[in-house]
Design an enzyme around this catalytic site. Structure first.
Site, PDB file in Angstrom:
ATOM      1  NE  ARG B  26     110.771  91.917  79.437  1.00 35.14           N
ATOM      2  CZ  ARG B  26     111.654  93.211  79.843  1.00 35.14           C
ATOM      3  NH1 ARG B  26     111.446  93.547  80.871  1.00 35.14           N
ATOM      4  NH2 ARG B  26     111.786  94.025  78.817  1.00 35.14           N
ATOM      5  N   GLY B  88     110.399  84.723  95.329  1.00 35.08           N
ATOM      6  CA  GLY B  88     110.779  86.179  95.521  1.00 35.08           C
ATOM      7  C   GLY B  88     112.262  86.272  96.290  1.00 35.08           C
ATOM      8  N   GLY B 112     122.517  88.706  90.178  1.00 39.77           N
ATOM      9  CA  GLY B 112     123.286  88.262  89.039  1.00 39.77           C
ATOM     10  C   GLY B 112     123.086  88.707  87.711  1.00 39.77           C
ATOM     11  CG  ASP B 113     119.070  90.599  87.000  1.00 36.76           C
ATOM     12  OD1 ASP B 113     119.536  91.012  87.934  1.00 36.76           O
ATOM     13  OD2 ASP B 113     117.896  90.320  86.544  1.00 36.76           O
ATOM     14  CE  LYS B 343     143.235  74.162  67.747  1.00 34.50           C
ATOM     15  NZ  LYS B 343     142.931  72.650  67.543  1.00 34.50           N
ATOM     16  CE1 TYR B 358     143.878  76.393  61.742  1.00 35.62           C
ATOM     17  CE2 TYR B 358     144.197  74.099  60.690  1.00 35.62           C
ATOM     18  CZ  TYR B 358     143.780  74.988  61.670  1.00 35.62           C
ATOM     19  OH  TYR B 358     143.217  74.147  62.884  1.00 35.62           O
TER      20      TYR B 358
END
Lengths: 455, 455, 455
Positions: B26, B88, B112-113, B343, B358
């Site tokens: 999903r 399952g 995990g979700d 950076k 930069y």
């Protein structure tokens, strides 16, 4: 409102005492609590300004803690007194007495950490105070959850007493009318009433709220005036400060919308208390206004801009991604584009700086065009210097204008130039090397670079 | 809490199994669901970290789908097993058995979700499990709308069974205590209990929830422990992920505010789970922190900044519109201004880079000043090279520092220079052409350009 | 839905009349109300598009005020008629009659300032109208607070009349079904019904709502169809416009999430009505899409971007702090970094412009690298010119490319160069001065600058 103002008794001169000596330890900050910023101002300035807007302009006294020079400075040009020890609100108010010597009109006592109370609410208290002949008036509010607050106990339409939550009887605990802390007290009675406050309580402090019972016992009239709870939230923590900021922003945004300002997403426009936006100004998402900004009608502030201390004209376009710093004045029909910074710079009518530029301590004349990547080199490590550009000048991209330097009307600076000397009007200035092209030599260079990179 | 921890039985070693083999279709993404970012971390890392914080540190096993190398990598250095087929949750848990060989203490099974479950909640489950001598403990919650969830049916203070919503009787459907999916199971019994799960159901899958009834039938004690519904939301879609992000951000923001961090609008500050902000850091609207950032006390991050993988010192000012990228270390009292990118660069104490610059793979020494428009030319198409600038150096605006290059202490580089060779300490370097001004020649050029434009 | 569509009577051709002649004075704007932007489109365009999506495509007529050329233009290519005087909605509809000459199918009458009504809702009205053989159909909604609205009074399943709030009886005031203003009217009867509307009311205006009673009195069937209140909010003020924007953004964001687009904070992503985002696009906080943007699968738009009128490919990375302006086409696997502006520029596959650059009217070939600080100097004060860069070229940092100019495949431009002439493929081009270093001379310069600064 107009009719009641008209009916007001001849206004006795008003004084305001703002208590700002609290420690604010829950803020966990070196900065005194009342100086934390709120809509671009130090918190206490909102209290000062809202009180100052009462007419006739009141005499105003700040009460600060010992050594709180910055807080004292925030009260300027108003008087400041020092509360020598933190012995409670009654004690703090007493510290103001010398500064109020001879004042017999009403004295409004407010708190430096309750910045959301509007002038209109204060005016209602002062008016009711005068109109009813009260000696003490207290601002109260109907609390959604009264539990933490002192309750205002009314009797026959007058304020009988203020009961702290922990001392309240069962019946008193059902009362939802709560104490905001803001009071209006007769100046003539103030020394006597404050002098009668004792400290027989758990904290051994002088509570200003005791003044109501003291005044009643002495036969004076005491009243309560109600306002909206939302105005009375005090600020004791960072979370409460953020909530107050949000409430204030909602007010400011709504006022701007009602005045004809367009905003795609008002929730991401942050205004300062003094931001002045003309009708038909349109503002994109994510725009922050620091204090001291005005924008003229028809101008557009695109998304992602940060503007502070700047006057912006009409039909001007700013952003996206522009930063306008204090001291800048931008005329009508100007274009300031992305990744452009202005600092203490004047942009003349219809001038343009559309891309990646830094213009500091500069004056750009009417209709002049500043190319992408232009830098006004205003700092040499010791001093700041000015760049003065005339009308209708054209400054090529990636130029460095080493200040102090002047570029005359209608002059052209070629792209990539370093300009260290003045360019007269109508002149053409170069400050760049001539191009040398070596055919077929890129691959040789690349082989060398590749080898160096170990690839 | 302290007293109950003190009363805890001698802690048996704990194991944690995290099921992370779901397909997550999903999400409509090539990226496995549990790797989608949440507050700067892959979703599953929140589960791993919150479980790992249990004391004593548990043995931890991830269960992943075949070929899910990236998911497996997210578990490092913990063990990972592969569930060969999606049969399952009971089947997934069984896949972990070899990795748990010999473990007889409690086994916490998580998903995990479901990344919002706090360590405190897990600890309550583990503690109750140990304290009651249960064989199976389940985390439940009172659901505002229980309809979609399995219900926890209690009996005499124990958990009798878990009933799926569609199988619930009328009476059971009135139960609002729902199954979070998180369980604590006796390691000694785990192989036997998992082995007893069948797949006689509509989906022909092994349901881990069956373990409760199985344990009860075998005479073991099973319990439920409740937590807040908000912690148990699982993530199956992009909208649910966004909602979880919002919930987590609210937690992180509130914790920062409580620790003394100031934010004008907390709703537009995005923190990472590991962002470390000292007290009295102040943050403007629209600031994003990627993972790996710490900011020292008294520093100010102005509006519109993006900071990731950087250590920022005390009393430093960053932004607005600054970007600090991974590998950067910014010392105390530094100023990084608008449209500046860092950076993998170190800025020494009190160094400044205030405008459009930069700086990559660079070291800037103490108190050095980097002019507007300066570029550290760190990339030649093949390799990255370093720019090393000493203390108290002054790099003029619009300079290009072609790396590898060194600029010594107290050296000056003039504005607009291209620096290709090292500049010794105290030296003055030019790398720009001299200005040539041609009086009155702008109009001639303009006439030519105008003609070319056909105007 | 499918079955009912299948059962629809043979569709008579449909006409739509959009009333857009209102003054909109509460907006306090020079811009006509229906042209104010909403999700990147003029408000009225939403009405036009949602109506146009009805099948078969309807004949569409806009009714505008005299002199409202911009509003008329917004209707193109549809017909526009002018309502000569502001005499009410019935009068406005009558102005459209000449443009509907000969049309006998249903006529949908809508309002230009009610842009949230979906095609699906309109379709339900048109279908019910056809299916029931009604002569007049009205869209209504159950109002949370019906007070300000006209009420739809039903009788035996038909619409008996519309009663204005102020004219409603006590019983009628209890009715919560309110009038949205949107109607479907038989084209054959329209002239007759509109002709029968009088102006015997307080405002002396022709009210279109009277048509219901008129049709009933003439023996025609009149019906009501209900929709969601949220779709029917009209827009009369800036605050209502902002609320509508918010509602529309929520719809657009939800649709994007459901389609597999990831957003860390959907509340700070502003979409245009026509933004097309492929699955697995991921979007950081604070991203604004103007109209005309598409983004391919797997691309990432980092925080703080502003993108308009641009086609962006797959697996491309944009931002943070990037601005992509109209006419830009960005291919697959491109990197556009911070403080980079693209305007009418094509970036070839795997090309890079990662830091502080302006690329306007340019073409960048595949795999070419544009260094930090590069400026395409596209404007000379009179005309815009093009910069064409081939494949695998390397443009060094801080270069100025003075257009028109071409840089060939595999060419190198050294950092800090001003390029005024074409660089052939494989060539190496310099356009910068050689560095001169004066040892020990910085202190002398500094002493001079210090003296000048009076320090």
């Amino acid at each position: 409102m107009k009719s009641s103002r008209a009916a007001a008794p001849a206004a006795a001169p008003l004084a305001v005492v703002i208590l700002a000596a609290g420690a604010g330890t829950r803020m966990k900050s070196r900065l005194p609590k009342v100086l934390h910023p709120l809509a671009g101002w130090p918190m206490v300035r909102h209290v000062i300004e809202n009180a100052s807007a009462l007419r006739p302009a009141p005499r105003l006294v700040g009460v600060v803690a010992p050594g709180a020079e910055k807080v004292a400075a925030a009260f300027a040009p108003h008087a400041v007194v020092v509360q020598d020890k933190p012995l409670g609100t009654g004690h703090a108010a007493r510290a103001a007495l010398p500064a109020l010597a001879g004042h017999r009109g009403p004295v409004l006592v407010m708190f430096g950490d309750a910045p959301l109370i509007t002038t209109a609410t204060l005016r209602r208290l002062v008016f009711a105070f005068a109109h009813t002949g009260a000696s003490v008036g207290v601002l109260g509010f109907m609390a959604a959850d009264p539990e933490p607050y002192g309750r205002l106990i009314l009797s026959d339409g007058e304020l009988e007493k203020i009961v702290e939550s922990r001392d309240a009887s069962f019946a008193e605990r059902q009362v939802r009318l709560c104490n905001s802390g803001v009071m209006c007290i007769s100046g003539a009675l103030l020394p006597e009433l404050l002098g009668a406050i004792g400290k027989r309580n758990a904290k051994r402090e002088y509570y200003l709220t005791d003044i109501v019972a003291i005044a009643r016992a002495a036969g004076h009239r005491t009243i309560a005036v109600t306002g909206e709870e939302a105005e009375f939230r005090g600020i004791n923590s960072r979370a409460e400060l953020a909530a107050a900021e949000r409430a204030l922003q909602q007010r400011l945004r709504r006022a701007a919308l009602d005045a004809g300002v367009g905003m795609q997403d008002p929730e991401t426009v942050w205004l300062a208390a003094d931001t002045r936006l003309a009708p038909d100004v349109s503002i994109g998402p994510c725009v922050r206004f620091g204090p001291g900004v005005s924008v003229g009608a028809g101008s557009e502030i695109k998304a992602f801009c940060d503007i502070e201390g700047a006057r912006i004209g009409r039909d001007t376009i700013i952003g996206p991604f522009a930063r306008i710093r204090p001291g800048s004045v931008v005329a009508d029909r100007v274009h300031i584009g992305n990744f452009v910074e202005l600092k203490a710079t004047r942009m003349g009518r219809a001038a343009k700086a559309n891309h990646l530029a830094y213009l500091g301590d500069s004056v750009i004349g009417e209709a002049s065009n500043i190319g992408a990547g232009t830098i006004a080199v205003n700092y040499d490590g010791y001093g700041k210097h000015r760049t003065i550009i005339g009308r209708d000048a054209f400054v090529g991209s990636n130029s460095s204008l080493v200040a102090p330097v002047r570029i005359g009307n209608g002059a052209n600076v070629t792209a990539g130039s370093v300009i260290t000397e003045d360019v007269p009007a109508g002149a053409l200035a170069f400050g760049r090397a001539r191009q040398v092209t070596k055919k077929g030599r890129a691959s040789e260079l690349r082989a060398r670079l590749k080898a160096r990179a170990g690839k």
